[in-house]
Design an enzyme around this catalytic site. Structure first.
Site, PDB file in Angstrom:
ATOM      1  CB  CYS A 151      36.579  32.861  41.368  1.00  0.00           C
ATOM      2  SG  CYS A 151      35.710  34.301  41.987  1.00  0.00           S
TER       3      CYS A 151
HETATM    4  C1  UGA Z   1      34.339  33.148  37.715  1.00  0.00           C
HETATM    5  C2  UGA Z   1      33.170  32.378  37.082  1.00  0.00           C
HETATM    6  O1  UGA Z   1      33.049  32.725  35.702  1.00  0.00           O
HETATM    7  C3  UGA Z   1      31.853  32.670  37.825  1.00  0.00           C
HETATM    8  O2  UGA Z   1      30.812  31.862  37.273  1.00  0.00           O
HETATM    9  C4  UGA Z   1      32.039  32.337  39.305  1.00  0.00           C
HETATM   10  O3  UGA Z   1      30.868  32.573  40.047  1.00  0.00           O
HETATM   11  C5  UGA Z   1      33.174  33.172  39.851  1.00  0.00           C
HETATM   12  O4  UGA Z   1      34.384  32.868  39.126  1.00  0.00           O
HETATM   13  C6  UGA Z   1      33.311  32.814  41.310  1.00  0.00           C
HETATM   14  O5  UGA Z   1      33.723  31.707  41.618  1.00  0.00           O
HETATM   15  O6  UGA Z   1      32.879  33.595  42.180  1.00  0.00           O
HETATM   16  P1  UGA Z   1      35.317  35.622  37.483  1.00  0.00           P
HETATM   17  O7  UGA Z   1      36.478  35.153  38.293  1.00  0.00           O
HETATM   18  O8  UGA Z   1      34.683  36.900  37.823  1.00  0.00           O
HETATM   19  O9  UGA Z   1      34.123  34.531  37.494  1.00  0.00           O
HETATM   20  O10 UGA Z   1      35.849  35.767  35.999  1.00  0.00           O
HETATM   21  P2  UGA Z   1      35.676  35.053  34.593  1.00  0.00           P
HETATM   22  O11 UGA Z   1      34.922  35.947  33.701  1.00  0.00           O
HETATM   23  O12 UGA Z   1      35.202  33.674  34.740  1.00  0.00           O
HETATM   24  O13 UGA Z   1      37.215  35.037  34.107  1.00  0.00           O
HETATM   25  C7  UGA Z   1      38.208  34.357  34.846  1.00  0.00           C
HETATM   26  C8  UGA Z   1      39.543  34.468  34.160  1.00  0.00           C
HETATM   27  O14 UGA Z   1      39.579  33.692  32.972  1.00  0.00           O
HETATM   28  C9  UGA Z   1      39.942  35.888  33.739  1.00  0.00           C
HETATM   29  O15 UGA Z   1      41.297  36.111  34.033  1.00  0.00           O
HETATM   30  C10 UGA Z   1      39.713  35.890  32.239  1.00  0.00           C
HETATM   31  O16 UGA Z   1      40.526  36.813  31.548  1.00  0.00           O
HETATM   32  C11 UGA Z   1      40.093  34.463  31.883  1.00  0.00           C
HETATM   33  N1  UGA Z   1      39.485  33.977  30.629  1.00  0.00           N
HETATM   34  C12 UGA Z   1      38.142  33.858  30.512  1.00  0.00           C
HETATM   35  C13 UGA Z   1      40.327  33.607  29.583  1.00  0.00           C
HETATM   36  O17 UGA Z   1      41.568  33.696  29.681  1.00  0.00           O
HETATM   37  N2  UGA Z   1      39.759  33.118  28.436  1.00  0.00           N
HETATM   38  C14 UGA Z   1      38.421  32.983  28.284  1.00  0.00           C
HETATM   39  O18 UGA Z   1      37.976  32.514  27.215  1.00  0.00           O
HETATM   40  C15 UGA Z   1      37.589  33.372  29.337  1.00  0.00           C
END
Ligand code: UGA
Length: 429
Positions: free
Chosen positions: A266
């Site tokens: 995403c």
């Molecule tokens: C993300 C959004 O959080 C959702 O709200 C959205 O609906 C979704 O994309 C989408 O567009 O369909 P997702 O990709 O499943 O969800 O994952 P996240 O939990 O948001 O994490 C994304 C990335 O950021 C991961 O690689 C995670 O490790 C990283 N991350 C997250 C960090 O490096 N630091 C943080 O503090 C949080």
């Protein structure tokens, strides 16, 4: 309400099962007969928390079934949610092929419906897409007028992979983008007992709210990573700084975990699409371009740190964690892919472990030995990189790392317990 859901990836399946759990009668439309049969047998092709059990309960209660027959699913429903993929094209812009093809089929099915029907776009589409591309297709194929014979709404999803069903059932907010009273009323009914504020907007605003949300979250992460790199040089604990900042309600504590940066299906695609659109419109988003650069540089940084400690040629490097985040087997745009490929290009031998993504890694990464446990991956390694914050890595101890040939550990995600493991270095802590 009878609802058709087009596309049974993690968004479609979680939305479909979620809507069924909320008392609707849902028909999910899969791309193939085989996939529909698999789902009707209570199996899901992806790993998603609580989804399989909930699907089985809905199948048993006849509130959900899958089919490959799109036309009859739409014709027998009052609303159709389009949840197909919108991947990146090679230039970073959005690839609408699946969206257009689904809209054509939905439009053709609408031709035969007598009752009022709402078409709901849930897929992430760049602002303007629904009104400029999807509505004309629906009108052309159905021979009917939107707002008169059928309604159109844009209802973005905010589902995190791994927690998608729970996010669907317990949203922070529901965004209903439509200028159409009747369509808005129907969606208000669908989301009436979700206990979340429903915000009504125009279609374009709803499309942009999705991009703005993902872009902002990605910005928060790149911000804390850049700050973390400075904190490390100054001997400051980035995580304490994030805690102190996060308690300010205007900032919030989420998405301030520093590390090797964001990946997944995403953020990378949505940020790229937003940048491509901004360039097309002559309104360049310089902050977003830097957010992408900072994210890419974190992956390089971890390799530079490693190379300072060990020359890579012929060395065995243990990789703990391959998925783009914990709780999923998804490796799309995972930092681990770039990092592993780079290590291999410099002659290192990679021995990896991931609790869920092992099978995907075997398929997608050549010459990676994927082991059944962290201990197996650590055996005889010259160095170790921790690239996903799987909770089980917090249980690792010095005894486990003693299996390595040399105890060189670089933590790309803050997960090790310093009371159990000593002598490791964090990427920005
Ligand atoms: C993300 C959004 O959080 C959702 O709200 C959205 O609906 C979704 O994309 C989408 O567009 O369909 P997702 O990709 O499943 O969800 O994952 P996240 O939990 O948001 O994490 C994304 C990335 O950021 C991961 O690689 C995670 O490790 C990283 N991350 C997250 C960090 O490096 N630091 C943080 O503090 C949080």
């Amino acid at each position: 309400m009878r609802i058709a859901v087009i596309g049974l990836g993690y968004v479609g399946l979680c939305s479909g099962v979620g809507l069924a759990l909320k008392g609707n009668e849902v028909v999910g439309v899969a791309t193939t007969e085989e996939k529909a049969a698999l789902i009707n047998g209570g199996k899901i092709p992806i790993y998603e928390e609580a989804l399989e059990e909930s699907l089985k309960a809905c199948l048993k209660g006849n509130s959900f079934r899958a089919t490959s027959g799109l036309a009859s699913a739409v014709a027998s429903s009052s609303a159709t949610f389009i949840c197909v993929g919108t991947p990146s094209a090679s230039d970073g812009s959005i690839d609408l092929a699946q969206m257009k093809s689904a809209s054509e089929s939905v439009g053709a099915a609408l031709k035969k419906t007598g009752e009022y029907h709402v078409v709901v776009v849930k897929s992430t589409v760049i602002p303007g897409t629904t009104e400029d591309e999807i509505v004309p297709i629906l009108e052309r194929q159905s021979g009917k007028k939107s707002r008169k014979h059928f309604g159109v709404a844009m209802n973005p999803e905010f589902l995190r992979e791994g927690k998608a069903l729970s996010d669907f059932l317990h949203p922070d907010r529901v965004v209903v983008g439509t200028g159409d009273k009747k369509a808005a009323e129907m969606l208000r009914k669908v989301y009436a007992d979700f206990g979340a504020p429903i915000i009504e907007t125009g279609i374009r605003e709803a499309e942009m709210i999705k991009y703005a949300s993902n872009a902002f979250l990605a910005t928060k992460i790149s911000f804390i990573n850049e700050l973390g790199n400075l904190c490390k040089k100054l001997g400051i604990d980035t995580y304490k700084v994030a805690e102190g900042m996060g308690l300010d309600k205007r900032i919030g504590k989420h998405f301030l975990q520093a590390g090797i940066g964001w990946g997944g299906s995403c953020f990378p695609k949505d940020v790229k699409a937003l940048i491509a659109k901004s360039r097309e419109e002559g309104a360049r988003m310089k902050i977003m371009e830097d957010v992408v650069d900072v994210n890419a540089s974190q992956r390089k940084l971890v390799i530079e740190m490693l190379k300072k400690k060990v020359p890579l040629g012929g060395k065995k490097i243990a990789i703990l964690g391959i998925a783009f985040k914990p709780g999923t087997d998804d490796m799309r745009e995972a930092p681990a892919i770039d990092i592993i490929k780079h290590l291999q290009a410099e002659g290192a031998l990679v021995q990896a472990y991931d609790p869920k993504a092992g099978d995907n890694a075997r398929r997608l990464l050549l010459d990676v030995n994927c082991h059944a446990s962290a201990r197996d991956a650590l055996k005889g390694a010259d160095a170790c990189l921790i690239l996903t914050d799987w909770p089980e890595f917090a249980e690792l101890t010095d005894k486990d790392f003693a299996l390595m040939k040399n105890k060189i550990i670089i933590e790309g995600r803050r997960i090790l317990d310093p009371k159990k493991v000593g002598g490791y270095e964090g990427i920005c802590w």
